[in-house]
Enzyme design. Sequence first.
Site, mmCIF file in Angstrom:
data_model
loop_
_atom_site.group_PDB
_atom_site.id
_atom_site.type_symbol
_atom_site.label_atom_id
_atom_site.label_comp_id
_atom_site.label_asym_id
_atom_site.label_seq_id
_atom_site.Cartn_x
_atom_site.Cartn_y
_atom_site.Cartn_z
ATOM 1 N N GLU A 186 44.012 49.195 55.551
ATOM 2 C CA GLU A 186 43.538 47.909 55.039
ATOM 3 C C GLU A 186 44.763 47.012 54.881
ATOM 4 O O GLU A 186 45.737 47.403 54.241
ATOM 5 C CB GLU A 186 42.850 48.111 53.692
ATOM 6 C CG GLU A 186 42.294 46.834 53.076
ATOM 7 C CD GLU A 186 41.678 47.084 51.708
ATOM 8 O OE1 GLU A 186 40.671 46.438 51.391
ATOM 9 O OE2 GLU A 186 42.209 47.943 50.954
ATOM 10 N N GLU B 207 39.352 35.400 48.096
ATOM 11 C CA GLU B 207 38.893 36.473 47.219
ATOM 12 C C GLU B 207 39.113 36.068 45.774
ATOM 13 O O GLU B 207 40.157 35.515 45.423
ATOM 14 C CB GLU B 207 39.635 37.778 47.503
ATOM 15 C CG GLU B 207 39.177 38.923 46.609
ATOM 16 C CD GLU B 207 39.700 40.288 47.025
ATOM 17 O OE1 GLU B 207 39.353 41.265 46.346
ATOM 18 O OE2 GLU B 207 40.447 40.372 48.024
#
Length: 240
Positions: free
Chosen positions: A134, A226
């Site tokens: 990730e 985010e």
Amino acid sequence: MQQDGTQQDRIKQSPAPLNGMSRRGFLGGAGTLALATASGLLLPGTAHAATTITTNQTGTDGMYYSFWTDGGGSVSMTLNGGGSYSTQWTNCGNFVAGKGWSTGDGNVRYNGYFNPVGNGYGCLYGWTSNPLVEYYIVDNWGSYRPTGTYKGTVSSDGGTYDIYQTTRYNAPSVEGTKTFQQYWSVRQSKVTSGSGTITTGNHFDAWARAGMNMGQFRYYMIMATEGYQSSGSSNITVSG
């Protein structure tokens, strides 16, 4: 993750999302992800300009898009066609939204604004497989600047980024619950001009020199907003 109890842990260990599906599980689409619901499967759709969404979904609107929220507070994403999107959030739990590519490793240009009140990232975000990684390239952030095990620096696109590596243990991912590495490039100073370029190869090469090996680019890459237990707004246009 190694920094148990820190704010970095908390932003990545969010409350259980809607329908019991993790953010990473939801976002793993590569253009083909289906969201399981009580009534069946919600397949990625094709949105239209100026469409506002508030429920978890992926699809295309000129570019691939993904929207996920754990249901906390008020969060919306407006799809404005092409590579443009905007977000509004108030007292959110955890959410991530963005536009980009269903599979990706190319360079990115963006412009617009990212205005969090509290914790959030404005970043390029994606995954690789074999190994499962990730990755984040963070150009802007709110009240918390992400960190990890320091691996050096890389200069790219007019800025210097600190390189960090962290580990997630038995955590949700695009390939199910696994242990995997997180790679980070975090700009030493925020992008304040409202526009930027991310030459991904510079970061990927620097990570490789630091022994942080990437895998295959089978999964999505998005220019993401985010937020975690915060409020704010963003308006971003993405291009390759």
